[in-house]
Design a protein around this motif. Structure first.
Motif: not given
Length: 292
Positions: A93-97, A175-179, A182-185, A209-212
């Motif tokens: 949710a935070l990553n969307r904005s 940690i999830f926000l940092a990962a 790295g997700v290719p747009k 893509l967040l498996r690690f």
């Protein structure tokens, strides 16, 4: 050869710290677990006797140990998936904005992770208070009788887990926000062109893509919950009737309150073996996942 020696020179300080504060205490605990060391024996080593596996035999017959181990397992079952799922949902949710408000909100979620546990206990102690606590006041507004949040043997388990989940979300969200950065747009843009919904992009592209990151968070969260100590210690001291006593709190009580260092060391060795076994299983599953 010179390059290799340079590399060893750089890692030597870290290795020395690891050996001193990581490996050596484990070795000492193993040795002490086969003795009857207590508080009096700290000043006179001649009083310490080698007693073989008596501590382990007594520990396995101790009902309080099994109660604490069961409580810890229950805490982990309730807390681990809750922390992982909630932290991932919040991070998505935070990553969307990228607005200033959401950047400020990221800091807000991390505050509990860096707040002193004593302050947390004080605040939540007032919230859980049976007579004038905020939670019971809110329940009274809808006609529900006051709940014994910290004195009921069943409800207290959920109470301490609630505080621990609230406190543990922040680090995993970061940690999830940092990962997510790295997700290719390009993948998301291609999926949008194909008409994929936000839910479909999240499930089919982002989460795989967040498996690690999920694997890392899972391992660290499981280990943290198997060492669950702070919340039961400051909120309930393990009560009522041992209902909120975790295995770490049990070992603390035996080692420092009852001064049974040999007995507590035996318990810590068993706890280390449990954590190591679960971690090895997770690493094995991760390796199998990578191979396939």
């Amino acid at each position: 050869m010179k390059t290799r020696l340079t590399g060893y020179a750089f890692i030597t300080p870290a290795m020395l710290l690891l050996l001193t504060f990581g490996v050596l205490p484990i070795a000492v605990a193993v040795v002490v677990s086969f003795t009857d060391m207590n508080l009096a024996g700290l000043g006179d080593w001649s009083r310490i006797r080698f007693i073989g596996t008596e501590n382990y035999d007594e520990l396995l017959r101790d009902g309080s140990f099994w109660q604490a181990l069961g409580n810890t397992g229950l805490f982990a079952v309730m807390g681990v998936p809750t922390v992982i799922v909630l932290s991932m949902v919040i991070a998505l949710a935070l990553n969307r904005s990228q607005s200033r408000f959401f950047r400020l909100l990221r800091s807000f979620y991390f505050v509990p992770a860096i707040t002193a546990i004593v302050a947390i206990a004080l605040v939540w102690g007032y919230l859980f208070n049976t007579q004038f606590g905020l939670l019971n006041h809110l329940l009274s507004l809808v006609g529900i009788a006051p709940v014994q949040w910290l004195s009921d043997p069943v409800i207290v388990k959920f109470s301490v887990v609630l505080v621990a989940v609230w406190r543990g979300l922040g680090l995993n969200v970061i940690i999830f926000l940092a990962a997510l950065q790295g997700v290719p747009k390009e993948y998301l843009e291609a999926a949008s062109i194909d008409g994929a919904s936000e839910w479909r992009k999240t499930v089919s592209i982002v989460i795989p893509l967040l498996r690690f990151a999920i694997f890392f968070v899972t391992i660290t969260t499981v280990i943290a919950w198997l060492q669950f100590f702070d919340e039961p210690f400051v909120l309930t001291k393990g009560g009522p009737l041992g209902a909120s006593t975790s295995i770490s709190l049990f070992l603390y009580q035996k080692g420092f309150s009852a001064s049974q260092f040999g007995y507590a060391s035996a318990g810590s060795v068993l706890l280390f073996a449990i954590i190591a076994g679960i971690t090895l299983i997770q690493l094995r599953l991760r390796r199998r996942d990578v191979e396939y």
